[in-house]
Enzyme design. Structure first.
Site, PDB file in Angstrom:
ATOM      1  CB  SER A 174      -0.861  -0.014   1.269  1.00 25.07           C
ATOM      2  OG  SER A 174      -1.345   1.269   1.557  1.00 25.07           O
ATOM      3  CE1 TYR A 187      -4.114  -2.253   5.083  1.00 26.03           C
ATOM      4  CE2 TYR A 187      -3.226  -0.134   4.400  1.00 26.03           C
ATOM      5  CZ  TYR A 187      -3.820  -1.337   4.087  1.00 26.03           C
ATOM      6  OH  TYR A 187      -4.149  -1.614   2.777  1.00 26.03           O
TER       7      TYR A 187
END
Ligand SMILES: NC(=O)c1ccc[n+]([C@@H]2O[C@H](COP(=O)([O-])OP(=O)(O)OC[C@H]3O[C@@H](n4cnc5c(N)ncnc54)[C@H](OP(=O)(O)O)[C@@H]3O)[C@@H](O)[C@H]2O)c1
Length: 294
Positions: A174, A187
């Site tokens: 990501s 995350y």
């Protein structure tokens, strides 16, 4: 005819002078741009990016197995793919459980006679919280679902990937792995760990003819970002992120799956250990550039 100095280049140039040469070159090119008969495991294929990756790989001729935690949704997707003529099987698996991961890999091994060409570690979850609100449960949830599962799935797949003689691992990371974004510290940190794994796995497993690459998306229109679109403050936040994105919009799952498929193709055979951002340009804009003001 261009005179090419390199020996292989000259052979190709000479061969192209004949019809048969052109036909052979066509066949060679088609093989470089095909996944025909290759086997793939795509985790989390029932929605979003994983769903699109399955369709893309299937269009290139791959035979695919997928998994998710929801039997009903999985059955619906399998039926859809069957109707489209794709070769996709699936099983229910919670990737955060080691026992279930092992069972999944046994199924894959049995389906594909011990050989796997492609593993796409796609499934992932997120928790949106500011740093002081993150608790032990969040830590464990993100670690097990996004990191341990991915690491261990790659370990379990290794013998199958090696046996295929032409293995590929794709990690889905990501943009949050490389820039600070609000509410995704945990995350982002585990996605950053995946970027590092890419480099280690690529170096350690190159000898086994396994390439390892990572695709790192920005905001892609899936279930994962849907909650943001559903309330005014979320939409405002989303718009503020997009206003700093040179291509001022969210991405589509198909814009991620195309790169995943490319990286698995024989045409990409010299690419390994890379982290490639699909991000509308956000990672190259340090903030000084406002695309809406041009
Ligand atoms: N969308 C974005 O903007 C974005 C941006 C950057 C990175 N990513 C990454 O892209 C990947 C795919 O995300 P997405 O946006 O497509 O998410 P999504 O729409 O929520 O889909 C996630 C898929 O993974 C499955 N899954 C989740 N946890 C699982 C588990 N423990 N075991 C088995 N299956 C599981 C889900 O099915 P079940 O829930 O039914 O199990 C679903 O099929 C993730 O790794 C995510 O971190 C997404």
């Amino acid at each position: 005819m261009v005179n090419i100095l390199c020996t292989t280049g000259r052979i190709r140039t000479e061969a192209l002078k004949t019809n048969m040469g052109q036909e052979l070159f066509g066949i060679a090119r088609n093989k470089r741009w095909s996944l025909n008969g290759m086997t793939a495991l795509v985790t989390g294929g029932t929605r979003g990016i994983g769903y699109s990756i399955i369709e893309e790989l299937a269009e290139f001729g791959a035979i695919i197995h997928t998994c998710s935690r929801n039997q009903t949704e999985l059955n619906e997707r399998l039926k859809e793919w069957e109707n489209k003529g794709y070769k996709v099987t699936g099983s229910v698996c919670d990737l955060s459980s080691r026992e279930q991961r092992e069972k999944l890999m046994e199924t894959v091994s049995s389906n594909f006679q011990g050989k796997l060409n492609i593993l796409v570690n796609n499934a992932g979850v997120s928790v949106g919280k500011v740093i002081l609100e993150v608790d032990d449960e969040d830590m464990s949830y993100i670690r097990r679902n996004n990191f341990e599962s991915t690491y261990n799935m790659s370990q379990l797949a290794h013998p199958l990937l090696k046996a295929s003689g032409n293995g590929n691992i794709i990690f889905i990371s990501s943009v949050s792995s490389s820039i600070a974004l609000p509410v995704v510290s945990l995350y982002g940190a585990y996605k950053a760990a995946i970027n590092q794994l890419t480099k280690n796995f690529a170096c350690e497993w190159a000898k086994d003819n396994i390439r390892v690459n990572t695709v790192a998306p920005w905001l892609i229109r899936t279930h994962m970002i849907k909650p943001l679109e559903e309330y005014p403050a979320g939409r405002e936040f989303l718009n503020s992120l997009l206003s700093r994105t040179p291509i001022c919009r969210t991405g589509e799952p198909e814009e991620v799956s195309s790169l995943v498929a490319f990286l698995c193709l024989p045409a990409a055979s010299y690419i390994t250990g890379q982290i490639i951002y699909i991000d509308g340009g956000i990672t190259v804009n340090a903030g000084g550039f406002d695309p809406t003001q041009i």
